[in-house]
Design a protein around this motif. Structure first.
Motif, PDB file in Angstrom:
ATOM      1  N   GLY A   1      90.453  30.712  63.704  1.00 51.10           N
ATOM      2  CA  GLY A   1      90.993  30.730  64.879  1.00 51.10           C
ATOM      3  C   GLY A   1      90.235  32.134  65.490  1.00 51.10           C
ATOM      4  O   GLY A   1      89.132  32.154  65.496  1.00 51.10           O
ATOM      5  N   GLY A   2      91.030  33.182  65.823  1.00 49.68           N
ATOM      6  CA  GLY A   2      90.462  34.135  66.417  1.00 49.68           C
ATOM      7  C   GLY A   2      89.985  35.300  65.221  1.00 49.68           C
ATOM      8  O   GLY A   2      89.620  36.426  65.612  1.00 49.68           O
ATOM      9  N   ASN A   3      90.119  34.806  64.199  1.00 51.48           N
ATOM     10  CA  ASN A   3      89.802  35.870  62.843  1.00 51.48           C
ATOM     11  C   ASN A   3      90.502  37.136  62.821  1.00 51.48           C
ATOM     12  O   ASN A   3      89.735  38.067  62.471  1.00 51.48           O
ATOM     13  CB  ASN A   3      88.201  35.959  62.906  1.00 51.48           C
ATOM     14  N   THR A   4      91.744  37.161  63.533  1.00 51.29           N
ATOM     15  CA  THR A   4      92.344  38.410  63.649  1.00 51.29           C
ATOM     16  C   THR A   4      93.322  38.823  62.276  1.00 51.29           C
ATOM     17  O   THR A   4      94.147  39.547  62.286  1.00 51.29           O
ATOM     18  CB  THR A   4      93.044  38.599  64.840  1.00 51.29           C
ATOM     19  N   GLY A   5      93.442  37.689  61.430  1.00 51.76           N
ATOM     20  CA  GLY A   5      94.410  37.804  60.423  1.00 51.76           C
ATOM     21  C   GLY A   5      94.141  38.948  59.519  1.00 51.76           C
ATOM     22  O   GLY A   5      93.009  39.402  59.305  1.00 51.76           O
TER      23      GLY A   5
ATOM     24  N   THR B   1      94.544  33.105  68.337  1.00 55.33           N
ATOM     25  CA  THR B   1      94.885  31.748  68.880  1.00 55.33           C
ATOM     26  C   THR B   1      96.028  31.288  68.469  1.00 55.33           C
ATOM     27  O   THR B   1      96.759  31.301  67.375  1.00 55.33           O
ATOM     28  CB  THR B   1      93.744  30.797  68.150  1.00 55.33           C
TER      29      THR B   1
ATOM     30  N   PRO C   1      89.670  26.693  57.710  1.00 57.32           N
ATOM     31  CA  PRO C   1      89.801  26.711  59.362  1.00 57.32           C
ATOM     32  C   PRO C   1      89.948  28.227  59.675  1.00 57.32           C
ATOM     33  O   PRO C   1      90.459  29.418  59.075  1.00 57.32           O
ATOM     34  CB  PRO C   1      91.252  26.253  59.642  1.00 57.32           C
TER      35      PRO C   1
ATOM     36  N   THR D   1      99.809  30.939  60.668  1.00 57.99           N
ATOM     37  CA  THR D   1     100.466  32.296  59.925  1.00 57.99           C
ATOM     38  C   THR D   1     102.106  32.219  60.260  1.00 57.99           C
ATOM     39  O   THR D   1     102.586  33.299  59.879  1.00 57.99           O
ATOM     40  CB  THR D   1      99.791  33.427  60.449  1.00 57.99           C
TER      41      THR D   1
ATOM     42  N   GLY E   1     104.686  36.762  63.808  1.00 55.93           N
ATOM     43  CA  GLY E   1     105.959  37.278  64.426  1.00 55.93           C
ATOM     44  C   GLY E   1     105.733  38.330  65.344  1.00 55.93           C
ATOM     45  O   GLY E   1     105.325  37.607  66.394  1.00 55.93           O
TER      46      GLY E   1
ATOM     47  N   VAL F   1      95.556  22.479  62.426  1.00 51.95           N
ATOM     48  CA  VAL F   1      96.355  22.525  63.613  1.00 51.95           C
ATOM     49  C   VAL F   1      95.214  22.072  64.828  1.00 51.95           C
ATOM     50  O   VAL F   1      94.217  23.094  64.759  1.00 51.95           O
ATOM     51  CB  VAL F   1      97.110  23.753  63.864  1.00 51.95           C
TER      52      VAL F   1
HETATM   53  P1  FAD Z   1      92.761  33.561  61.939  1.00 57.74           P
HETATM   54  O1  FAD Z   1      92.744  35.036  61.571  1.00 57.74           O
HETATM   55  O2  FAD Z   1      91.637  33.030  62.294  1.00 57.74           O
HETATM   56  O3  FAD Z   1      93.436  32.584  60.645  1.00 57.74           O
HETATM   57  C1  FAD Z   1      94.712  33.198  60.032  1.00 57.74           C
HETATM   58  C2  FAD Z   1      94.940  32.102  59.100  1.00 57.74           C
HETATM   59  O4  FAD Z   1      95.437  30.828  59.741  1.00 57.74           O
HETATM   60  C3  FAD Z   1      93.806  31.769  58.367  1.00 57.74           C
HETATM   61  O5  FAD Z   1      94.700  31.307  57.027  1.00 57.74           O
HETATM   62  C4  FAD Z   1      93.344  30.614  59.036  1.00 57.74           C
HETATM   63  O6  FAD Z   1      92.623  29.528  57.786  1.00 57.74           O
HETATM   64  C5  FAD Z   1      94.268  29.745  59.523  1.00 57.74           C
HETATM   65  N1  FAD Z   1      93.941  29.107  60.727  1.00 57.74           N
HETATM   66  C6  FAD Z   1      93.509  29.450  61.844  1.00 57.74           C
HETATM   67  N2  FAD Z   1      93.641  28.419  62.656  1.00 57.74           N
HETATM   68  C7  FAD Z   1      94.047  27.475  62.049  1.00 57.74           C
HETATM   69  C8  FAD Z   1      94.274  25.890  62.598  1.00 57.74           C
HETATM   70  N3  FAD Z   1      93.892  25.642  63.737  1.00 57.74           N
HETATM   71  N4  FAD Z   1      94.475  25.168  61.655  1.00 57.74           N
HETATM   72  C9  FAD Z   1      94.982  25.595  60.386  1.00 57.74           C
HETATM   73  N5  FAD Z   1      95.040  26.627  59.908  1.00 57.74           N
HETATM   74  C10 FAD Z   1      94.485  27.722  60.884  1.00 57.74           C
HETATM   75  N6  FAD Z   1     100.560  39.204  63.033  1.00 57.74           N
HETATM   76  C11 FAD Z   1     101.910  39.344  62.977  1.00 57.74           C
HETATM   77  O7  FAD Z   1     102.397  38.202  62.772  1.00 57.74           O
HETATM   78  N7  FAD Z   1     102.515  40.117  63.924  1.00 57.74           N
HETATM   79  C12 FAD Z   1     101.920  41.248  64.481  1.00 57.74           C
HETATM   80  O8  FAD Z   1     102.513  41.924  65.165  1.00 57.74           O
HETATM   81  C13 FAD Z   1     100.587  41.370  64.346  1.00 57.74           C
HETATM   82  N8  FAD Z   1      99.907  42.306  64.815  1.00 57.74           N
HETATM   83  C14 FAD Z   1      98.369  42.401  64.724  1.00 57.74           C
HETATM   84  C15 FAD Z   1      97.708  43.591  65.530  1.00 57.74           C
HETATM   85  C16 FAD Z   1      96.518  43.592  65.137  1.00 57.74           C
HETATM   86  C17 FAD Z   1      95.669  44.814  65.991  1.00 57.74           C
HETATM   87  C18 FAD Z   1      95.625  42.552  64.501  1.00 57.74           C
HETATM   88  C19 FAD Z   1      94.196  42.669  64.304  1.00 57.74           C
HETATM   89  C20 FAD Z   1      96.375  41.562  63.890  1.00 57.74           C
HETATM   90  C21 FAD Z   1      97.747  41.380  64.007  1.00 57.74           C
HETATM   91  N9  FAD Z   1      98.439  40.208  63.454  1.00 57.74           N
HETATM   92  C22 FAD Z   1      99.832  40.349  63.499  1.00 57.74           C
HETATM   93  C23 FAD Z   1      97.700  39.287  62.688  1.00 57.74           C
HETATM   94  C24 FAD Z   1      97.216  38.075  63.251  1.00 57.74           C
HETATM   95  O9  FAD Z   1      96.929  38.705  64.740  1.00 57.74           O
HETATM   96  C25 FAD Z   1      97.919  37.075  63.196  1.00 57.74           C
HETATM   97  O10 FAD Z   1      98.095  36.488  61.880  1.00 57.74           O
HETATM   98  C26 FAD Z   1      97.441  35.838  64.125  1.00 57.74           C
HETATM   99  O11 FAD Z   1      98.600  34.784  64.102  1.00 57.74           O
HETATM  100  C27 FAD Z   1      96.104  35.272  63.538  1.00 57.74           C
HETATM  101  O12 FAD Z   1      95.497  34.243  64.580  1.00 57.74           O
HETATM  102  P2  FAD Z   1      94.202  33.987  64.581  1.00 57.74           P
HETATM  103  O13 FAD Z   1      93.788  33.092  65.692  1.00 57.74           O
HETATM  104  O14 FAD Z   1      93.210  35.254  64.556  1.00 57.74           O
HETATM  105  O15 FAD Z   1      93.870  33.530  63.052  1.00 57.74           O
END
Ligand code: FAD
Ligand code: MLT
Ligand code: ZN
Length: 472
Positions: free
Chosen positions: A69-73, A140, A67, A147, A150, A206
């Motif tokens: 989402g925004g690929n920011t993990g 997202t 899965p 994740t 936080g 999700v």
């Molecule tokens: P993704 O990167 O796409 O995915 C993250 C994980 O969730 C992967 O394992 C993926 O398989 C899974 N996933 C995604 N969508 C779903 C779904 N719908 N159902 C099941 N699994 C799914 N994180 C923090 O906790 N605190 C911070 O302060 C913080 N600051 C950040 C600052 C920057 C500049 C950046 C680039 C990242 C930061 N992060 C932070 C990390 C990140 O943004 C978070 O982990 C965020 O929750 C990831 O969301 P995403 O939609 O990009 O998920």
């Protein structure tokens, strides 16, 4: 495999099915380009029904699903590892946001909805969703939930888990669990949604959530202070807790080196002279009298000699400028070259000793590296990232292992908020008691017996290859 891919294309339509390498490329590498993988296809469903149909087809053909989402993990969790046939399932076309309910204080959103858009929808009716991370313009709701993200407001409001009232999940066999409830109290049976929050897509996908909102605070006060050492920062935290209590919404630490990195790489300037460490404090409240209370606390702190220099924002514009310094640390670090992320939490009383251990070990192990230390001091979570410089790549695992060993030795966690992803799995297996790993494997076996949900991430594989160093 051709029939399988044709089946997916049929169910998702041409816009929902990508198989050309060029179109797939952005989905196969992470934000920092630290992890790159391969996939049979990238799926972009538009509804829960389409997600379920795709999952059923993958299950029938034994194909893994990653899965995204925004690929920011920051742990490589959304990047396929490619060791078995896999597809990426992106939620980026499932972005609907329902109308917020200002009385029930809830909002519903599909998993692909961007955090910033959900926050803006809530603000439109005088409510707030106080999950705050620098990536909120791309991260997202599904990714945040997967994740258990936080961010800077955990001190006051808790982690993402604390906002999830209801969840809709597609299970590994394609069945849909619809738990989109708005209830704050529900003890009828066990709270199954907790299994999916923070399990990084390893138990299910999700597809939608109902989130709890809070009242919009009417006043906020933001200060940037410089301090001599960590002990002063902890004394200041305690002083602010005594004087402002629950009004403190953020207490962030930025090392002097991290601030210099932001200034050099992002064109911003700290309006406060350095003292070794900076602390960014935010207090907010709907009650009048917040600013005088913050001013009084700062005066006491100056009198006690805790602060070297500081500024209190006099306008919302200035508050945003101070926050920008903190929010750009990750970007500044990325521009400084390759780095190792360490997202650790410790009992607050152990932080000083841990940082001392870390500094000594880095001198011994990796003298050409540079620590980039910042984070959420108020809740014991620091990012002790290491900018590698000329450090040989072969040392990366050694350095990360060393940091994690120091953390565990002092009762801390090797991932406070970013999750394990693919990056931290080996150390999680190395450092986690066998009984905990067995529990994770039992849950994985029950929810995903074929091991197809985000293979290799989030929770232990069904048959872990444990190293000899696992503690029992
Ligand atoms: P993704 O990167 O796409 O995915 C993250 C994980 O969730 C992967 O394992 C993926 O398989 C899974 N996933 C995604 N969508 C779903 C779904 N719908 N159902 C099941 N699994 C799914 N994180 C923090 O906790 N605190 C911070 O302060 C913080 N600051 C950040 C600052 C920057 C500049 C950046 C680039 C990242 C930061 N992060 C932070 C990390 C990140 O943004 C978070 O982990 C965020 O929750 C990831 O969301 P995403 O939609 O990009 O998920
Ligand atoms: C942050 O707090 O800004 C991120 O979680 C940390 C990071 O980029 O390492
Ligand atoms: Zn963080």
């Amino acid at each position: 495999m051709q029939g399988f891919l044709e089946g997916l294309r049929e169910r998702l339509g041409p816009a929902g099915f990508l198989s050309e390498q060029e179109a797939m490329a952005p989905y196969l590498t992470d934000w920092r380009k630290m992890f790159t993988g391969s996939a049979l296809a990238v799926l972009r469903p538009t509804s829960t029904e389409q997600v379920a149909a795709a999952v059923r087809l993958c299950a029938a053909h034994g194909v893994g699903i990653v899965p995204q989402g925004g690929n920011t993990g920051l742990a490589g969790g959304a990047t396929p590892m490619g060791q078995t046939p896999q597809v990426v399932l992106s939620l980026n076309r499932m972005t609907a946001i329902g109308a917020p309910d200002p009385v029930g204080m809830v909002i519903e959103a599909q998993a692909g909805a961007i955090l910033q858009n959900v926050k803006e929808a809530a603000a439109g009716c005088g409510r707030q969703l106080p999950i705050s991370i620098a990536a909120e313009g791309s991260a997202t709701i599904g990714g945040l939930i997967a994740t258990n993200a936080g961010g800077v407001n955990v001190l006051r409001y808790g982690m993402t888990r604390d906002f999830v009232l209801g969840l809709e999940v597609v299970l590994a066999d394609g069945r849909v669990l619809n738990g989109l409830k708005q209830l704050r109290k529900d003890n009828a049976g066990f709270d199954w949604k907790q299994l999916f929050i923070g399990s990084e897509g390893a138990f299910g996908i999700v597809t939608a959530a109902i989130l709890r909102l809070t009242p919009q605070t009417r006043h906020r006060s933001v200060a940037l202070l410089s301090l001599r050492d960590l002990a002063a920062a902890l004394n200041l935290l305690s002083l602010f807790q005594d004087r402002l209590g629950e009004a403190i919404t953020a207490f962030e630490l930025i090392a002097d080196d991290a601030m210099r990195l932001v200034e050099a790489n992002c064109g911003l300037t700290a309006p406060v002279s350095g003292g070794g460490w900076y602390v960014l404090i935010e207090a907010s409240s709907s009650l009048d009298g917040l600013v005088p209370a913050v001013e009084a606390a700062l005066e006491v702190a100056f009198d006690k000699g805790l602060i070297v220099d500081g500024t209190l924002a006099a306008s919302e514009h200035q508050a945003k400028a101070l926050w920008a310094l903190r929010e750009h640390v990750t970007e500044a670090e990325a521009r400084a070259g390759k780095s190792l992320k360490h997202d650790v939490s410790l009992p607050i009383g152990q932080l000083g000793a841990f940082l001392g251990d870390l500094s000594q070990s880095l001198k011994d192990f990796a003298p050409s590296s540079r620590a980039n230390i910042f984070g959420h001091l108020g809740d014991g979570n620091l990012h002790t990232n290491i900018i590698l410089g000329d450090t040989p790549p072969a040392l990366c695992d050694v350095i990360t292992g060393m940091v994690h060993d120091l953390v565990v030795a002092r009762g801390g966690s090797i991932s406070a908020e970013h999750g394990l992803g693919q990056y931290r799995m080996p150390d999680w297996q190395r450092l986690t008691p066998g009984s905990e790993q067995d529990l994770a494997a039992a849950l994985k076996g029950a929810l995903d017996p074929k091991g197809l949900m985000n293979p290799g991430k989030g929770v232990v594989e069904l048959h872990p290859q444990r190293s000899g160093q696992v503690q029992s």
